[in-house]
Design a protein around this motif. Structure first.
Motif, PDB file in Angstrom:
ATOM      1  N   ILE A  47     -29.664   5.856  37.173  1.00 37.82           N
ATOM      2  CA  ILE A  47     -28.298   5.409  36.485  1.00 37.82           C
ATOM      3  C   ILE A  47     -27.436   5.990  36.666  1.00 37.82           C
ATOM      4  O   ILE A  47     -26.043   5.223  37.206  1.00 37.82           O
ATOM      5  N   THR A  62     -26.883   0.072  35.274  1.00 35.46           N
ATOM      6  CA  THR A  62     -27.759   0.322  33.982  1.00 35.46           C
ATOM      7  C   THR A  62     -28.732  -0.733  34.435  1.00 35.46           C
ATOM      8  O   THR A  62     -30.600  -0.004  34.851  1.00 35.46           O
ATOM      9  N   GLY A  65     -30.481   0.379  38.049  1.00 37.24           N
ATOM     10  CA  GLY A  65     -30.884   2.192  37.172  1.00 37.24           C
ATOM     11  C   GLY A  65     -32.651   0.832  36.682  1.00 37.24           C
ATOM     12  O   GLY A  65     -33.600   1.940  36.203  1.00 37.24           O
ATOM     13  N   MET A 201     -29.943   6.148  29.141  1.00 42.58           N
ATOM     14  CA  MET A 201     -28.091   6.196  29.525  1.00 42.58           C
ATOM     15  C   MET A 201     -27.869   6.348  28.493  1.00 42.58           C
ATOM     16  O   MET A 201     -26.146   6.679  27.854  1.00 42.58           O
TER      17      MET A 201
END
Length: 286
Positions: A47, A62, A65, A201
């Motif tokens: 990410i 996001t 990723g 993340m």
């Protein structure tokens, strides 16, 4: 007290996603995936690559990723776990340890050991009735609850969820009824990889990114999954919330660096009462 409860809930939600991913793979494949921490790290850096290197906004980064992390999880299954599918759970556990070391050192080789941060704007915390709420905490809580809601809907209201429960309960009988075990396993890895990336993340937003970030969360993730019951994936969410809240509330009477000890003490007591976890059941092999 209210501040500690809020901090504990946010901490629990951060742990809930990888704990749920761990419980899902255990319920379907019957082995403890030690590589879940490294998958979290790899997803967080994927990410970061889309967000900082390629300049994507964090929501789009996001998504990209998480998709790459899901593909990576499937690739690992094809190259490693599928070849050992019929072996014992201990052998699969040892194999997952090897996968973990390879992933962590690959991240260190490609990204270095320096800490990184996502390209997001700093924001002042909110003050509500004396409660200090960081914007990062709001994002983490909101994203975690949205992801958990989506997984719950999949478990409860889709054919995939019913197939996963059938494979977890009795894979031989499920195969006789026409359920493809390999398809369920592949979809389980896809969900697990995506959840681990999202968790990475959120942890990266809360702190920073470094190659050992997943390793630091590995023990709490396993503890939350075990407390909730490894045979019931959604129970891992409750386990994570309990561990997070108990750890924060323990600072009322203990120094902050003892919060982990207090949480694991509660874990030990609850497992003495319910060895299979709060929502788990004993797995019987016929």
């Amino acid at each position: 007290m209210l501040q500690l409860l809020w901090n504990g809930l946010v901490t629990g939600l951060l742990v809930a996603l990888p704990a749920l991913a761990l419980a899902m793979t255990f319920s379907v494949l019957r082995f403890a995936n030690f590589a879940i921490g490294a998958m979290l790290t790899a997803g967080a850096y994927l990410i970061f690559f889309f967000n900082v290197v390629l300049g994507f906004g964090l929501p789009l980064a996001t998504l990209a990723g998480a998709l790459c992390a899901a593909a990576l999880a499937v690739l690992i299954d094809v190259l490693v776990f599928r070849l050992l599918r019929e072996r014992s759970g201990v052998m699969l556990l040892v194999a997952s340890m090897g996968v973990s070391f390879i992933l962590e050192n690959s991240v260190r080789l490609l990204a270095g050991s320096s800490p990184y941060s996502y390209a997001i704007e700093a924001a002042r915390p909110l003050r509500i009735a004396g409660l200090r709420i960081n914007i990062e905490q709001l994002h983490a809580a909101g994203a975690s609850m949205l992801a958990l809601l989506l997984i719950w809907l999949i478990f409860s209201h889709t054919r995939l969820g019913r197939a996963m429960r059938a494979i977890a309960d009795n894979p031989e009988l499920a195969s006789v009824r026409g359920i493809s075990r390999q398809r369920v396993v592949t979809l389980t890895w896809i969900l697990s990889g995506a959840l681990a990336a999202i968790a990475g993340m959120l942890i990266g937003i809360d702190t920073t990114l470094d190659p050992l970030m997943g390793w630091n969360y590995l023990l709490p993730v396993f503890a939350a999954a075990i407390l909730g019951g490894l045979s019931r994936p959604m129970g891992a969410v409750a386990g994570a919330l309990i561990m997070g809240v108990v750890g924060e509330l323990s600072t009322l009477i203990l120094p902050p660096h003892y919060r982990t000890i207090a949480a694991f003490l509660v874990l030990s007591i609850l497992l003495l009462i319910r060895p299979a976890g709060l929502f788990g059941s004993t797995w019987v092999r016929k």
